[in-house]
Design an enzyme around this catalytic site. Structure first.
Site, PDB file in Angstrom:
ATOM      1  CE  LYS A 227      -3.834  -2.284   0.105  1.00  0.00           C
ATOM      2  NZ  LYS A 227      -3.314  -3.387  -0.700  1.00  0.00           N
ATOM      3  CG  ASP A 228      -0.831   4.314  -2.095  1.00  0.00           C
ATOM      4  OD1 ASP A 228      -0.353   3.599  -2.974  1.00  0.00           O
ATOM      5  OD2 ASP A 228      -2.006   4.705  -2.083  1.00  0.00           O
ATOM      6  CE  LYS A 229       8.072   6.459   3.585  1.00  0.00           C
ATOM      7  NZ  LYS A 229       9.530   6.530   3.386  1.00  0.00           N
ATOM      8  CG  ASP A 463      -2.751   4.616  -6.172  1.00  0.00           C
ATOM      9  OD1 ASP A 463      -3.141   5.071  -7.241  1.00  0.00           O
ATOM     10  OD2 ASP A 463      -3.164   3.549  -5.707  1.00  0.00           O
TER      11      ASP A 463
END
Length: 671
Positions: A227-229, A463
């Site tokens: 998942k996005d940072k 993303d």
């Protein structure tokens, strides 16, 4: 050039001709909320931090079994190994266990022994004959002897592996796993599944921290996708043979991470086991000539969708774009590829750039490795290989973890795909299928001529995951499972029958088992690759690892509509107040305990611990700042909610809405 630009990687077109407007993406990381959607179609939320009662129930069952057992025979067998005093100690320990009055910390220490083979026999006795007890070795009264400690096997080694502590330090420490057969209660699945909530942290970073605190290895964890940072995200994770109570206890120590919703399952998660992600995105400081422009753009996005480009994150966050390294690998230019990974680059931290410059000027491998941060995995792998095999560039490239080294080639595939998608929109628009398009086949297999290939099923939208030779910033999407799909080339008959729509159109990611559109778009792939000195049908070298002819290839939808799309315009005055609730916010409400956050969220990842004793009620907090913000100018925010399949970039949906670049540099400038 500090980072790659959209036009350089084929991100050129929009579906809608409506005007865009100004808005800041990820002004705060809490403006970008991601919740995984599992294969069951359910959105993953963190709803509880408590561990279940299963352990207590299991322990009671264990004690009941012990009470029904007679260990007279085992005790007499033990007498042959040990003296009478040790037998009496053991009988007393068993009595405590059976009566249920024993604590996990209570133990007995057997008589000292300097005979290692004898100690091994004692360990094996408990391992084979009394599995409800566990043993380890501690220092004896003199330097030549050791003693064996015995206690109740709680099914956990308290996070300390056999080699986690030096023996001299173990006397007052909890037991290690020595002497235990690693048995696991039959009534519990071997994998603990939980929901991982994280703020402004990469998935790998979060799991690495959990692994360190549990005393296990990161590979013990399984997950469906990164998942996005720069976001707040919740996803499912599994870990092998861990107790829920141990993980739940970590919540008090964790900052920016929470775990909960525990249950035991029989299988661990693997990459690709998700349907997609649910996004809640807040665009701040919205500015347009009038609100009708914003409303029209939001409505159009929900109705028409967006071009399903691979986002900028796919190509790295510095001046050395990953697809350029991929192109060098495909050409067999090993030395060039190594140089591109190692050389100084713009847009990087000064300290890291100086280390790169030091190596370029001095060639000092050992000195460079001493300075090089551990997260620069590719660079470390190359230099360590050069220590053993000086100058062997291909060997050095193969020393990079496969996840990472293949990302370069995948990036080049994405580069070709983006350009082909732009050309498809420029030449034929987005209203209908045309002769020669590739589409997912709707007929039953065998009804019409179909081409069987691979449906791309990436793990995650990625993303805000910047691919940049930095393992903790690399999405694992290209390791995902794939599933069979059939595609076909659109014929005149198909067009007349109107059986296919633009939502069915796909384009290939080059490989040995894909077909290309039979119209002009198919030629784009070959022409563009040829300009880069690459053939899509022949390999320029003997290394299968870096050859498109040795890769299967995949298909990807050209146009994507967001599902369950919703939006609203909000007014706000304080830019530091959140405009969307996270899972942890909701939990805090239920506990009447507000969340401690740092006001400067961009620079200081906030402490998301629930600390009721340190904070006032949320209502009081809001009231306290109300007078201070009345004079501030009201601003507009656009809050969006939508679900995308795995492999889709939410940033590309935002690009369609705003008609502006999605680069980090661009939005930092707006901020």
């Amino acid at each position: 050039m500090n980072s790659v630009e959209e036009s350089q990687v084929g991100i050129l077109c929009y579906i809608s001709q409506l005007p865009g407007f100004r808005g800041i993406l990820k002004q705060r990381y809490s403006d970008f909320i991601v919740n995984e959607v599992g294969l069951d179609g359910n959105v993953v939320h963190l709803t509880t931090l408590d561990s279940p009662l299963e352990i207590a129930v299991e322990k009671k069952g264990k004690l009941a079994d012990l009470q029904d057992s007679d260990y007279t025979h085992e005790i007499e067998s033990f007498r042959a190994l040990a003296g009478d005093s040790d037998v009496e100690k053991l009988k007393k320990l068993i009595d405590q266990v059976v009566s249920g009055v024993i604590n996990n910390d209570e133990s007995i220490v057997l008589s000292p022994s300097s005979d290692k083979s004898h100690r091994t026999a004692v360990h094996n006795f408990f391992k084979e004959r009394m599995k409800f007890l566990v043993t380890d070795t501690v220092d004896g009264p003199d330097s030549s002897s050791k003693c064996i400690r015995v206690r109740l096997n709680s099914g956990s080694n308290n996070g300390r592996g056999r080699n986690s502590r030096k023996r001299k330090d173990r006397n007052d420490k909890p037991y290690d796993s020595r002497g235990s057969d690693g048995s696991w209660p039959e009534n519990l699945g071997k994998f603990l599944r939980f929901h991982l909530y994280k703020e402004n942290k990469d998935t790998q970073e979060a799991l690495g921290l959990l692994a360190k605190m549990l005393g296990t290895k990161p590979r013990s964890f399984g997950f469906a996708g990164t998942k996005d940072k720069r976001s707040v995200s919740t996803q499912r994770v599994t870990v092998f043979k861990q107790r829920a109570s141990r993980l739940a206890a970590l919540n008090e120590k964790l900052i920016g991470i929470k775990v909960g919703n525990f249950c035991h399952v029989n299988e661990g998660l693997v990459l690709g086991q998700l349907q997609g992600n649910r996004f809640t995105i807040t665009l701040r400081s919205i500015s347009a000539e009038n609100e009708d422009i914003i409303r029209a753009a939001a409505t159009a996005l929900g109705k028409n969708g967006f071009i399903n480009y691979f986002g900028l994150q796919r190509f790295g966050s510095s001046s050395i774009a990953t697809h350029l390294i991929g192109a060098a690998l495909l050409r067999g230019e090993w030395k060039t590829a190594v140089s591109m990974v190692l050389e100084p680059r713009e847009g990087e931290k000064d300290a890291t750039r100086k280390i790169r410059e030091y190596y370029k000027e001095s060639g000092d491998i050992e000195g460079t490795l001493r300075q090089l941060p551990r997260y620069l995995v590719a660079e470390r792998a190359i230099l360590q290989c050069f220590q053993k095999c000086p100058g062997n560039c291909l060997q050095a490239l193969l020393a990079i973890p496969r996840t990472l080294r293949m990302m370069f080639v995948h990036s080049y595939q994405s580069y070709l795909w983006n350009h082909a998608a732009s050309m498809r929109v420029q030449n034929y628009g987005f209203h209908q299928v045309v002769l020669g398009d590739l589409v997912y086949c709707k007929e039953e297999e065998g009804d019409k001529e179909t081409i069987t290939s691979i449906l791309e099923c990436e793990v995650d939208g990625g993303d805000d995951t910047h691919i940049d030779c930095d393992l903790e910033d690399i999405p694992l999407s290209d390791l995902s499972e794939v599933k069979n799909a059939s595609v076909k080339v659109i014929s005149e008959e198909d067009i007349a029958a109107e059986k296919y729509s633009i939502e069915d159109i796909v384009l290939p990611l080059p490989g040995s088992r894909v077909s290309y559109p039979s119209n002009e778009i198919g030629k784009i792939y070959h022409d563009l690759a040829k300009k880069d000195g690459i053939s899509l049908t022949e390999s320029a070298h003997n290394s299968k690892e870096f050859s498109l002819t040795n890769m299967t290839g995949a298909y990807r939808r050209v146009f994507q509509k967001p599902k369950d799309f919703e939006w609203e315009l909000l007014k706000y005055t304080d830019p530091n107040l959140p405009l969307a609730e996270t899972d942890l916010d909701i939990i805090a409400k239920s506990r009447a305990a507000p969340i401690v956050r740092d006001s400067d969220e961009k620079e200081n990842p906030h402490d998301c611990r629930l600390e009721a004793e340190k904070c006032n009620n949320e209502t009081e907090l809001s009231a306290g700042i109300k007078d201070d913000i009345q004079t501030e100018e009201s601003q507009t925010a656009l809050k969006l909610g939508f679900t995308l399949p795995a492999s889709c970039y939410a940033t590309m949906a935002i690009r369609e809405l705003l008609k502006t670049s999605t680069s980090v540099a661009f939005h930092k400038a707006l901020n």
